[in-house]
Scaffold this motif. Structure first.
Motif, PDB file in Angstrom:
ATOM      1  N   HIS A  31      -4.073   9.321  42.168  1.00 44.21           N
ATOM      2  CA  HIS A  31      -3.947   8.783  43.572  1.00 44.21           C
ATOM      3  C   HIS A  31      -3.186   9.902  44.267  1.00 44.21           C
ATOM      4  CE1 HIS A  31      -5.128   4.568  42.470  1.00 44.21           C
ATOM      5  NE2 HIS A  31      -4.261   4.798  41.376  1.00 44.21           N
ATOM      6  N   ASP A  39      -2.390   8.069  35.726  1.00 48.14           N
ATOM      7  CA  ASP A  39      -2.173   7.017  37.006  1.00 48.14           C
ATOM      8  C   ASP A  39      -1.080   7.673  37.702  1.00 48.14           C
ATOM      9  OD1 ASP A  39      -2.388   5.114  38.668  1.00 48.14           O
ATOM     10  OD2 ASP A  39      -1.972   3.450  37.430  1.00 48.14           O
ATOM     11  N   LYS A  67     -14.994   1.443  42.723  1.00 54.47           N
ATOM     12  CA  LYS A  67     -13.981   1.153  41.863  1.00 54.47           C
ATOM     13  C   LYS A  67     -13.691  -0.177  42.244  1.00 54.47           C
ATOM     14  CE  LYS A  67      -9.047   1.286  40.808  1.00 54.47           C
ATOM     15  NZ  LYS A  67      -7.923   1.478  40.921  1.00 54.47           N
ATOM     16  N   HIS A  71      -6.826   0.761  32.366  1.00 52.72           N
ATOM     17  CA  HIS A  71      -5.523  -0.049  31.984  1.00 52.72           C
ATOM     18  C   HIS A  71      -5.348  -0.661  30.776  1.00 52.72           C
ATOM     19  CE1 HIS A  71      -4.022   1.657  35.890  1.00 52.72           C
ATOM     20  NE2 HIS A  71      -4.659   0.596  36.683  1.00 52.72           N
ATOM     21  N   HIS A 127      -7.233   9.789  36.081  1.00 51.01           N
ATOM     22  CA  HIS A 127      -6.582   8.353  37.151  1.00 51.01           C
ATOM     23  C   HIS A 127      -5.508   9.128  37.740  1.00 51.01           C
ATOM     24  CE1 HIS A 127      -6.223   4.017  37.177  1.00 51.01           C
ATOM     25  NE2 HIS A 127      -5.487   4.402  38.221  1.00 51.01           N
TER      26      HIS A 127
HETATM   27 ZN   LIG Z   1      -3.987   3.791  39.609  1.00 55.14          ZN
END
Ligand SMILES: [Zn+2]
Length: 439
Positions: free
Chosen positions: A91, A354, A200, A248, A89
């Motif tokens: 970005h 994340d 996603k 999550h 995860h």
């Molecule tokens: Zn995320």
């Protein structure tokens, strides 16, 4: 028998190079005397690994391997080899291309040989994906998805436009608004054409539309990644709708107690109203024997949906709260409890940060592994979360994720045993990606 096959293999590769068709001195690497933790067995075992070009050519536990002449040899006495780590995860494109390249280089130096990007600028991701694969940039292999959501998300949330600069979020192939009227074949085909591994599903997609887009993605050979909860759709309908990975842990379970549709963050008049709704949900008492919980995790297990826990992201703010400052640790505590319970039900747990890299250059997947062990995962299962389980989520389990003959030589050499203390994944001696030692 095994030895015989190894000999045969070596005879064939040696004679191949002897006739001058490959450069025999540089195409072999031998890693000897290390404890190999292959992520298949629960234990490590002392042995020798032979790498030929980008792949693992042989693994020898019986000292019977004849090593090719001229191979570059590393004596790794006292060291431990694990499969390359995958952060499920990240970005990575929220800054400039140069920043993404620098961050990815740091990540691979710290043991990350693969990343799953969960929403960013598709144009940049396509470029990075290619560069990492051919070695033009140094970093993990990049896998990414197209974000699919209802039109309200793209209209009301400023974040997607950030990664669609120069075009319109919701109308580009990496950020796609869908409704029941959309041509889903075309939407999925464009994602695939761009190089995405998956779609996603993020927000404002109802149960029926989720199933339709999920079916179409699978038909075209893409994976289905999703938030665990996609208001108005609950986790149970996400797993039964075909999600391969659900992200999550923090709010996965509570929504199962709501009758009918659940409300997303854009459906409230005010922040206070949203907070009150979430507080009410968080106040619901549950444990592993509660019917709703049992049903959800039994279904996720049966459907082989991986839980991408992202515990690390919930620790933000917990450590650096000033004195007397009130920090909402609810999501963190609920997330921990959720992962612990899911693991009891044998739901596969994946490791994703994340937030791949902190400002000081720390790669946060290592912290995620520590958090996973604090909720009860064994050290080997925490390692599997970041290797073979994440490889499955990418659909790459045949190529990466374990130390096996024929797989890509994505390997991390550690100074200390991670099965004794998981934080030893940070104590890195060497990293190899696709057979090349990372400088
Ligand atoms: Zn995320």
């Amino acid at each position: 028998m095994k030895t015989f096959i190894l000999h045969l293999l070596l005879i064939s590769v040696l004679s191949f190079s002897a006739v001058g068709q490959t450069d025999s001195t540089s195409s072999y690497i031998v890693l000897k005397n290390a404890t190999i933790i292959d992520a298949i067995s629960d234990f490590g075992k002392k042995g020798t690994l032979l790498i030929q070009e980008d792949k693992i050519a042989a693994i020898d536990y019986s000292h019977s391997l004849t090593l090719p002449k001229g191979a570059i040899t590393y004596d790794l006495e006292g060291k431990f080899i694990i499969p390359g780590l995958i952060d499920a995860h990240v970005h990575i494109t929220h800054g400039t291309l140069k920043e993404a390249q620098a961050h990815l280089q740091t990540a691979v130096q710290q043991g990350i040989t693969g990343v799953r990007d969960m929403g960013g600028d598709g144009r940049m991701l396509t470029l990075l994906q290619k560069n990492m694969k051919i070695g033009e940039d140094v970093g993990p292999d990049v896998f990414f998805s197209t974000i699919i959501a209802g039109p309200e998300f793209f209209e009301q949330d400023p974040r997607p436009q950030e990664v669609a600069k120069g075009a319109k979020a919701g109308e580009v192939s990496w950020l796609r608004a869908i409704t029941s009227e959309s041509d889903l074949r075309q939407v999925v085909a464009e994602a695939k054409g761009m190089g995405a591994t998956a779609i996603k599903v993020y927000l404002n997609v109802d149960k029926d539309l989720f199933k339709q887009v999920s079916d179409e993605a699978k038909r075209q050979g893409l994976k289905v990644w999703s938030h665990g909860v996609v208001p108005p759709t609950k986790a149970m309908d996400i797993t039964n709708g075909g999600a391969d990975v659900m992200s999550h842990a923090g709010h996965l379970v509570q929504y199962e107690f709501v009758k009918g549709d659940i409300r997303g963050r854009h459906s409230f008049e005010s922040q206070e109203e949203l907070q009150a709704y979430r507080k009410k949900l968080n106040d619901i008492a549950w444990d592993e024997n509660t019917k709703e919980v049992k049903q959800l995790f039994t279904a996720m297990n049966k459907n082989n949906s991986i839980l991408d826990a992202t515990l690390f992201i919930y620790t933000f703010g917990l450590d650096d709260a000033g004195e007397g400052e009130e920090i909402d640790s609810t999501k963190y505590l609920v997330g921990m409890k959720t992962v612990k319970t899911a693991y009891q039900y044998s739901v596969k747990i994946g490791a994703g940060s994340d937030h791949m890299i902190s400002e000081d250059g720390t790669i946060n997947l290592h912290k995620e592994l520590e958090l996973l062990t604090t909720v009860g995962l064994t050290n080997i299962d925490a390692l599997r979360a970041a290797t073979i389980v994440n490889a499955e989520g990418l659909g790459e389990e045949k190529n990466i994720g374990t130390i096996e003959k024929g797989k890509l030589a994505n390997l991390v050499v550690l100074n200390n045993n991670p099965l004794e203390d998981i934080s030893h994944t940070k104590n890195i001696k060497y990293v190899f990606k696709r057979g090349k030692q990372i400088e």
